[in-house]
Design a protein around this motif. Structure first.
Motif, PDB file in Angstrom:
ATOM      1  N   PRO A 208       0.833  -1.209   0.000  1.00 48.07           N
ATOM      2  CA  PRO A 208       0.000   0.000   0.000  1.00 48.07           C
ATOM      3  C   PRO A 208       0.869   1.261   0.000  1.00 48.07           C
ATOM      4  N   CYS A 209       0.370   2.318  -0.620  1.00 52.38           N
ATOM      5  CA  CYS A 209       1.085   3.592  -0.628  1.00 52.38           C
ATOM      6  C   CYS A 209       0.322   4.575   0.266  1.00 52.38           C
ATOM      7  N   GLN A 210       0.808   5.814   0.327  1.00 49.75           N
ATOM      8  CA  GLN A 210       0.174   6.790   1.220  1.00 49.75           C
ATOM      9  C   GLN A 210      -1.164   7.286   0.700  1.00 49.75           C
ATOM     10  N   HIS A 211      -1.467   7.029  -0.571  1.00 53.21           N
ATOM     11  CA  HIS A 211      -2.726   7.476  -1.161  1.00 53.21           C
ATOM     12  C   HIS A 211      -3.775   6.367  -1.108  1.00 53.21           C
ATOM     13  N   VAL A 212      -5.028   6.760  -1.026  1.00 51.37           N
ATOM     14  CA  VAL A 212      -6.131   5.804  -1.113  1.00 51.37           C
ATOM     15  C   VAL A 212      -6.556   5.780  -2.579  1.00 51.37           C
TER      16      VAL A 212
END
Length: 150
Positions: A130-134
């Protein structure tokens, strides 16, 4: 496909066989979306089994029906909410995979994928980190129509 018990029995029969034999675990999806190895709580679909040690890993999909997931419908009632719930579940799954060590081949300096040719291979679960963005992604999805988790 068939029952999950059939799937486990087939895996026991295939244990130790050549990679090509594992194509027997592959499932197809019917036009109505059904198909796969069916358990009471989920359906496992295997689209393509790994054909040899140098080929891409086996790709799987697990579908969890709404009655099992039991998320309130307001959490997936719109596309934006469904993406947010999907992202939350993806982060939780990724964290648990790391915690359990099933992502071992991705761990720096060790794991099943970093050994020599005589070392253990396979058995790890590879998930998109997962990255910091949704963002909408395919690692985990909640269908806004009915709450099915894919």
């Amino acid at each position: 496909g068939g029952s999950y018990t059939d799937f486990l029995s087939l895996l026991r029969q295939l244990d130790g066989k050549q990679y090509g034999a594992y194509h027997d675990i592959e499932t197809s999806t019917n036009p109505d979306g059904s198909g796969g190895w069916v358990h009471n709580d989920f359906t496992l679909r295997i689209g393509r089994a790994q054909s040899d040690s140098f080929a891409s890993p086996t790709r799987c999909e697990i579908r969890v029906p709404p009655k099992v997931g039991q998320f309130p419908s307001h959490l997936y009632s719109t596309k934006v909410r469904a993406v947010a719930l999907s992202d939350y579940l993806h982060r939780a799954l990724y964290a648990h995979a790391k915690e359990m060590g099933v992502d071992a081949s991705l761990v720096e300096g060790g794991g099943s994928g970093k050994g020599n040719w005589n070392g253990p291979k396979g058995g790890d679960i590879q998930l998109l980190e997962p990255c910091q963005h949704v963002l909408e992604q395919s690692a985990v999805s909640v269908l806004s129509e009915d709450g099915t988790i894919v």
